[in-house]
Design a protein around this motif. Structure first.
Motif, PDB file in Angstrom:
ATOM      1  N   VAL A 177       0.914  -1.297  -0.078  1.00 31.12           N
ATOM      2  CA  VAL A 177       0.001   0.150  -0.053  1.00 31.12           C
ATOM      3  C   VAL A 177       0.899   1.496   0.041  1.00 31.12           C
ATOM      4  N   LEU A 178       1.796   1.384   0.767  1.00 26.20           N
ATOM      5  CA  LEU A 178       2.536   2.649   1.045  1.00 26.20           C
ATOM      6  C   LEU A 178       3.963   2.651   0.320  1.00 26.20           C
ATOM      7  N   ALA A 179       4.493   1.506  -0.037  1.00 28.61           N
ATOM      8  CA  ALA A 179       5.552   1.589  -0.917  1.00 28.61           C
ATOM      9  C   ALA A 179       5.274   1.155  -2.440  1.00 28.61           C
ATOM     10  N   ARG A 180       3.986   0.827  -2.632  1.00 29.31           N
ATOM     11  CA  ARG A 180       3.307   0.572  -3.967  1.00 29.31           C
ATOM     12  C   ARG A 180       4.183  -0.435  -4.656  1.00 29.31           C
ATOM     13  N   ALA A 181       4.366  -1.609  -3.957  1.00 27.15           N
ATOM     14  CA  ALA A 181       5.118  -2.702  -4.696  1.00 27.15           C
ATOM     15  C   ALA A 181       3.999  -3.465  -5.558  1.00 27.15           C
ATOM     16  N   ASN A 182       4.525  -4.307  -6.379  1.00 29.16           N
ATOM     17  CA  ASN A 182       3.693  -5.294  -7.025  1.00 29.16           C
ATOM     18  C   ASN A 182       2.912  -6.176  -5.874  1.00 29.16           C
ATOM     19  N   GLN A 183       1.575  -6.260  -5.867  1.00 27.93           N
ATOM     20  CA  GLN A 183       0.669  -6.840  -4.949  1.00 27.93           C
ATOM     21  C   GLN A 183       1.011  -8.381  -4.843  1.00 27.93           C
ATOM     22  N   ILE A 184       0.969  -9.006  -6.246  1.00 24.90           N
ATOM     23  CA  ILE A 184       1.269 -10.365  -6.441  1.00 24.90           C
ATOM     24  C   ILE A 184       2.537 -10.964  -5.980  1.00 24.90           C
ATOM     25  N   VAL A 185       3.678 -10.050  -6.664  1.00 27.69           N
ATOM     26  CA  VAL A 185       4.741 -10.630  -6.210  1.00 27.69           C
ATOM     27  C   VAL A 185       5.263 -10.564  -4.671  1.00 27.69           C
ATOM     28  N   MET A 186       4.801  -9.312  -3.981  1.00 28.34           N
ATOM     29  CA  MET A 186       5.158  -8.819  -2.809  1.00 28.34           C
ATOM     30  C   MET A 186       4.311  -9.992  -1.848  1.00 28.34           C
ATOM     31  N   GLY A 187       3.137 -10.534  -2.114  1.00 25.14           N
ATOM     32  CA  GLY A 187       2.409 -11.477  -1.622  1.00 25.14           C
ATOM     33  C   GLY A 187       3.068 -13.004  -1.716  1.00 25.14           C
ATOM     34  N   ILE A 188       3.382 -13.089  -2.742  1.00 29.45           N
ATOM     35  CA  ILE A 188       4.035 -14.608  -2.809  1.00 29.45           C
ATOM     36  C   ILE A 188       5.288 -14.649  -1.954  1.00 29.45           C
ATOM     37  N   GLY A 189       5.959 -13.254  -2.201  1.00 27.89           N
ATOM     38  CA  GLY A 189       7.285 -13.519  -1.217  1.00 27.89           C
ATOM     39  C   GLY A 189       7.007 -13.343   0.287  1.00 27.89           C
ATOM     40  N   PHE A 190       5.908 -13.026   0.530  1.00 28.32           N
ATOM     41  CA  PHE A 190       5.790 -12.542   1.994  1.00 28.32           C
ATOM     42  C   PHE A 190       5.051 -13.930   2.517  1.00 28.32           C
ATOM     43  N   ASN A 191       4.264 -15.038   1.721  1.00 32.92           N
ATOM     44  CA  ASN A 191       3.957 -16.076   2.063  1.00 32.92           C
ATOM     45  C   ASN A 191       5.390 -17.095   2.314  1.00 32.92           C
ATOM     46  N   LEU A 192       6.129 -16.920   1.291  1.00 34.65           N
ATOM     47  CA  LEU A 192       7.371 -17.844   1.543  1.00 34.65           C
ATOM     48  C   LEU A 192       8.104 -17.290   2.742  1.00 34.65           C
ATOM     49  N   PHE A 193       8.330 -16.166   3.234  1.00 32.88           N
ATOM     50  CA  PHE A 193       8.825 -15.578   4.160  1.00 32.88           C
ATOM     51  C   PHE A 193       8.201 -16.144   5.598  1.00 32.88           C
ATOM     52  N   ALA A 194       6.798 -16.094   5.545  1.00 34.09           N
ATOM     53  CA  ALA A 194       5.990 -16.635   6.633  1.00 34.09           C
ATOM     54  C   ALA A 194       6.208 -18.019   7.108  1.00 34.09           C
ATOM     55  N   ILE A 195       6.495 -18.951   6.126  1.00 30.36           N
ATOM     56  CA  ILE A 195       6.663 -20.442   6.195  1.00 30.36           C
ATOM     57  C   ILE A 195       7.813 -20.454   7.001  1.00 30.36           C
ATOM     58  N   GLY A 196       9.071 -19.839   6.453  1.00 32.92           N
ATOM     59  CA  GLY A 196      10.316 -19.827   7.105  1.00 32.92           C
ATOM     60  C   GLY A 196      10.378 -19.219   8.643  1.00 32.92           C
ATOM     61  N   VAL A 197       9.615 -18.156   8.711  1.00 30.19           N
ATOM     62  CA  VAL A 197       9.689 -17.381  10.053  1.00 30.19           C
ATOM     63  C   VAL A 197       8.934 -18.388  11.159  1.00 30.19           C
ATOM     64  N   THR A 198       7.488 -18.625  10.992  1.00 29.96           N
ATOM     65  CA  THR A 198       6.948 -19.372  11.657  1.00 29.96           C
ATOM     66  C   THR A 198       7.507 -20.722  12.063  1.00 29.96           C
ATOM     67  N   SER A 199       8.116 -21.345  11.155  1.00 29.37           N
ATOM     68  CA  SER A 199       8.791 -22.653  11.533  1.00 29.37           C
ATOM     69  C   SER A 199      10.003 -22.393  12.489  1.00 29.37           C
ATOM     70  N   LEU A 200      10.603 -21.170  12.218  1.00 27.53           N
ATOM     71  CA  LEU A 200      11.747 -20.830  13.237  1.00 27.53           C
ATOM     72  C   LEU A 200      11.063 -20.590  14.736  1.00 27.53           C
ATOM     73  N   ILE A 201      10.083 -20.177  14.644  1.00 26.22           N
ATOM     74  CA  ILE A 201       9.396 -19.779  16.206  1.00 26.22           C
ATOM     75  C   ILE A 201       9.000 -20.923  16.458  1.00 26.22           C
ATOM     76  N   ARG A 202       8.327 -21.695  16.092  1.00 27.88           N
ATOM     77  CA  ARG A 202       8.093 -22.911  16.421  1.00 27.88           C
ATOM     78  C   ARG A 202       9.086 -23.903  16.978  1.00 27.88           C
ATOM     79  N   GLN A 203      10.501 -23.905  16.479  1.00 29.28           N
ATOM     80  CA  GLN A 203      11.408 -24.694  16.730  1.00 29.28           C
ATOM     81  C   GLN A 203      12.014 -23.870  18.078  1.00 29.28           C
ATOM     82  N   VAL A 204      12.243 -22.621  17.983  1.00 25.28           N
ATOM     83  CA  VAL A 204      12.562 -21.690  19.279  1.00 25.28           C
ATOM     84  C   VAL A 204      11.906 -21.616  20.441  1.00 25.28           C
ATOM     85  N   VAL A 205      10.643 -21.404  20.171  1.00 28.63           N
ATOM     86  CA  VAL A 205       9.805 -20.844  21.406  1.00 28.63           C
ATOM     87  C   VAL A 205       8.879 -21.829  21.821  1.00 28.63           C
TER      88      VAL A 205
END
Length: 313
Positions: free
Chosen positions: A86-114
């Motif tokens: 919204v604010l940086a006006r990045a491509n919404q599809i590309v940003m969304g797909i990248g965010f989904n991949l980012f979420a898979i990795g981060v949430t997996s790390l949280i599960r392992q650590v926390v």
């Protein structure tokens, strides 16, 4: 197989329970898409809501607090996503797909650590079952519709409220204008970016609750890596297939929930269809929704288009 009222009631109840996460996420997607934001990152928002609820449940022991913390997790994740789309006006599809991949990795790390040493969850009845007086005793539909999680009742009421809001209120008019003709709305003196930002954050709240429901209510408080398993994408398809109408979203989500329930209870209903085929059916509907979107004129005209004042469209 003898199919009786109890068997049918259990099947319907299972379908209703399974539809809740995608129903909540799809209702959020309706709001953001009506405002012109294509929230492809819905899958990641649900994942962050799920892991946040698991952390909340392990920390507080309260399933109600866990759901609230899951919503907060979705809200924070949506704020990060909105900074780019919204604010940086990045491509919404590309940003969304990248965010989904980012979420898979981060949430997996949280599960392992926390969550690796998280204590077993206590009673979850406060969020798993609420029987509505008298209605719960009705044959078949009582068990299916009126002996459900309070989150389901909230989702149904929310679908009705969003329909009223989008159709009859000034806020609904402004949101629809932000998705249909952002330049004209800006020329009229209304904050397009503010409306789109608010819509995206609202989507994060609902997606977070959907992920929290999946973790706390449907999975007993246990977070599993990538536990959304494509439900975020399915929710996007539901919003499109229902033509961005909240009440239609409710009906389509429940229908897909019943299809998913066939995976587990089809044999008791005498349906001899391979389970893998039943698992693929909701996603076949999703593909159909993408095709419909490509041919539909009902989509908001500015959907997916970043807004830049004075740039035109």
């Amino acid at each position: 197989m003898d199919i009786n009222s109890v068997t049918i009631a259990l099947f319907l109840a299972g379908g209703v329970r399974l539809c809740v996460p995608v129903l909540l996420a799809a209702l959020g997607e309706v709001v953001s898409e009506r405002a012109g934001v294509f929230t492809i990152g819905l899958e990641g928002l649900m994942l962050f809501g799920a892991v946040a609820s698991a952390v909340g449940l392990a920390s507080t022991g309260s399933p109600v607090a866990a759901l609230a913390i899951g919503m907060l997790g979705g809200l924070v994740a949506a704020a990060i996503l909105a900074l780019g789309t919204v604010l940086a006006r990045a491509n919404q599809i590309v940003m969304g797909i990248g965010f989904n991949l980012f979420a898979i990795g981060v949430t997996s790390l949280i599960r392992q650590v926390v969550l690796s040493d998280a204590p077993p969850a206590g009673s979850l009845r406060a969020v798993t079952l609420m029987k509505l007086p008298w209605l719960a005793d009705l044959p078949v539909v009582g068990r299916a519709l009126f002996s459900q999680s309070p989150v389901f009742y909230f989702a149904v009421l929310l679908a009705m409220a969003l329909w009223l809001m989008l159709r009859f209120t000034r806020l609904g008019l402004l949101l629809r204008a932000a998705g249909e003709n952002a330049a004209a709305l800006d020329a009229a003196g209304h904050p397009v970016l503010g409306l789109r930002l608010g819509a995206t954050l609202f989507t994060g709240l609902l997606a977070g609750l959907g992920g929290a429901y999946l973790c706390v209510v449907a999975s007993g408080g246990v977070f599993i890596d990538n536990m959304t398993s494509g439900r975020g994408y399915l929710a996007i398809a539901i919003a499109i297939f229902a033509r961005w109408m909240p009440l239609r979203v409710l009906l389509v989500a429940m229908a897909l929930g019943l299809l998913e329930a066939l995976q587990f209870q089809g044999q008791y209903l005498g349906i001899d269809i391979p389970a893998p085929l039943l698992m693929a059916t909701p996603f076949a509907v999703a593909l159909l929704a993408w095709i419909v979107m490509g041919r539909a004129s009902a989509a908001p005209a500015d959907l997916g288009r970043p807004f830049l004042r004075g740039a035109g469209h």
